[in-house]
Design an enzyme around this catalytic site. Sequence first.
Site, short mmCIF file in Angstrom:
data_model
loop_
_atom_site.label_atom_id
_atom_site.label_comp_id
_atom_site.label_asym_id
_atom_site.label_seq_id
_atom_site.Cartn_x
_atom_site.Cartn_y
_atom_site.Cartn_z
N ASP A 1 7.19 7.82 44.98
CA ASP A 1 5.97 8.43 44.45
C ASP A 1 6.31 9.60 43.52
O ASP A 1 7.19 10.42 43.82
CB ASP A 1 5.16 8.94 45.65
N GLU B 1 7.86 5.51 40.45
CA GLU B 1 6.57 5.75 39.81
C GLU B 1 6.78 6.95 38.89
O GLU B 1 6.85 8.08 39.35
CB GLU B 1 5.47 6.07 40.83
C1 GLC Z 1 0.90 8.92 43.16
C2 GLC Z 1 0.05 8.02 43.99
C3 GLC Z 1 -1.34 8.60 44.07
C4 GLC Z 1 -1.26 9.96 44.70
C5 GLC Z 1 -0.25 10.85 43.99
C6 GLC Z 1 0.10 12.06 44.81
O1 GLC Z 1 0.49 8.99 41.84
O2 GLC Z 1 0.07 6.72 43.47
O3 GLC Z 1 -2.21 7.77 44.79
O4 GLC Z 1 -2.51 10.58 44.65
O5 GLC Z 1 0.96 10.19 43.74
O6 GLC Z 1 0.91 11.72 45.88
#
Ligand code: GLC
Length: 590
Positions: free
Chosen positions: A207, A271
């Site tokens: 994440d 991500e």
């Molecule tokens: C990422 C997740 C999202 C979350 C954020 C903070 O972007 O996909 O859902 O709110 O991280 O953890």
Amino acid sequence: MTLNNTRDDWWKQAVVYQIYPRSFKDVNGDGIGDIAGITEKMDYLTSLGIDAIWLSPFYPSELADGGYDVIDYRNVDPRLGTMDDFDKMVEAAHKAGIKVIVDIVPNHTSDKHRFFKEALKAGRGSAARDRYVFREGRGKNGELPPNDWQSLFGGPAWERVNDGQWYFHIFAKEQPDVNWKNPDIHEEFKKTFRFWSDHGTDGFRIDVAHGLAKDFDSKSLEELGREYTVQDQTNHDGLNPMWDRPEVHDIYKEWRQVFNEYNPPRFAVAEAWVRPDHQHLYASPDELGQVFNFEFAKANWDVDEMRTAVTEGLQSAKESGGSTSTWVMSNHDIPRNASRYGLPQVKAHTQHQIATDWILRNGTTYIENRELGTRRARAAAMLEFGLPGSVYIYQGEELGLFEVPNIPWDRLEDPTPFRTLRNFTEKGRDGCRVPLPWTASDEPRPASWDKDFGEGASFGFSPATRQDGSASADPHLPQPLWFKDFAADKEATDPDSMLNFYSKLLKNRAQLLTATGDHDSIDMLDMGHDVIAYSRPAADADGHSFVNITNFGAAPVALPANATQLMASADLDADGKLLQDASVWLLATK
Ligand code: GLC
Ligand code: CA
């Protein structure tokens, strides 16, 4: 499952299905999806033809951000089950030849995490506070935040604690950022990776991978200039104090050592909302190994934007030196693709604004053309799934679900609508997180509080009754009555459904896959401006090539001779030509 799944580099061409556990399937009737629900649906996942499941966070959490506020990284939220349920789920998945990927949230913990509780208790200057980012405030009495950085969810990124210090949170205030310069944090996450690996997990989704290193000695945003806003994560050059800093890569090199302790090495995908030409840095084989390419998720239904998404995705894999491309149309943070494609398309990446605005007005500002949205969603899937690399599908995408734009404000769970700056200017991300419809016959009655939604039953998301015989609770987010037409059992019996289309597409894909899925194994074909077309070697003995053609333009497109049709997203016209917003897979002799 495809044959590639037996290889160590299974992930290079995997079809990964994202599960948002709280909304997938509820077995005990409390209205919340659970780990046992995933086990129960393993046959469904198997027949869909996926290679891996990725589970959004299922850890103990206060749900300040849908579970992305983790209290304990090495446990299951009791509302979702137990570690024993997890082990059983992994066993069932592996038996079906399906890999398991879990979501790791290393940028921040929950404010209820033991580290943060210790930090609050231990006070200024303590070792416990050094695990987070605590600073004195500005102003005469430290009453102003340490700097002007803003939270991504709106409002200042600093929160003041009782003794007057401030802590940093790039997301909600219940999500304090950890300090990656502190060795305890490194140990905590290495331990976490080993824990889940020892429990059979095959890989990790990381994440906010572009956010872990921050330069707190940097200037204020005001001094840095206007382009350095926190919202604008992607257009930076490594100099932004918060995002995509070069130091972040040292962390991933260290993690790679841990992933490589296992046989096969554990997989990871980043991500990272960074500019396309920086993506490959995260996907290096010495680091996480793969990165999400969000360009399809951001693109309008527009031939130029889609073409750019393809070329940039291929390019970034090439530069990574060993990774493959990834193709993502939707996830739990983005309005559903079938709705996006059915709303007005406005050039230049404003498609999210259109969808967001439409959701804000309960789906009334623009007309959602569902027929068109579905038609384009089918064509988009054919365009993406034929490309070299790995495909990510978000639960419900295979049912062709649309966004639920009109969830009443008082039923929303996502924190973003209620943050200071957003303050009811956005309704957030719940419209794509509504519990899935499994059975059309388990139809709820129109709800007393809004006749568009159901209550008293849940399209098979929950059982009719709990173990003690009492009625199950309603789903944690309300399901609209139109979900009936998208119930998995109904779609399974309809040859024209999105579900049957997806399984057929995945089966064809599996048969065409060559061993490597190399980014070079593709030739772009020039069939005019309004058409995206490519050919790839097909994995059959006859030396065929596989051709995908997608027509974005109004003029019907003639298909090449010497080619047989594998499948099409829509009927061809009377002359055998490909119509607008349609795509076709062909087998051609070279
Ligand atoms: C990422 C997740 C999202 C979350 C954020 C903070 O972007 O996909 O859902 O709110 O991280 O953890
Ligand atoms: Ca449950």
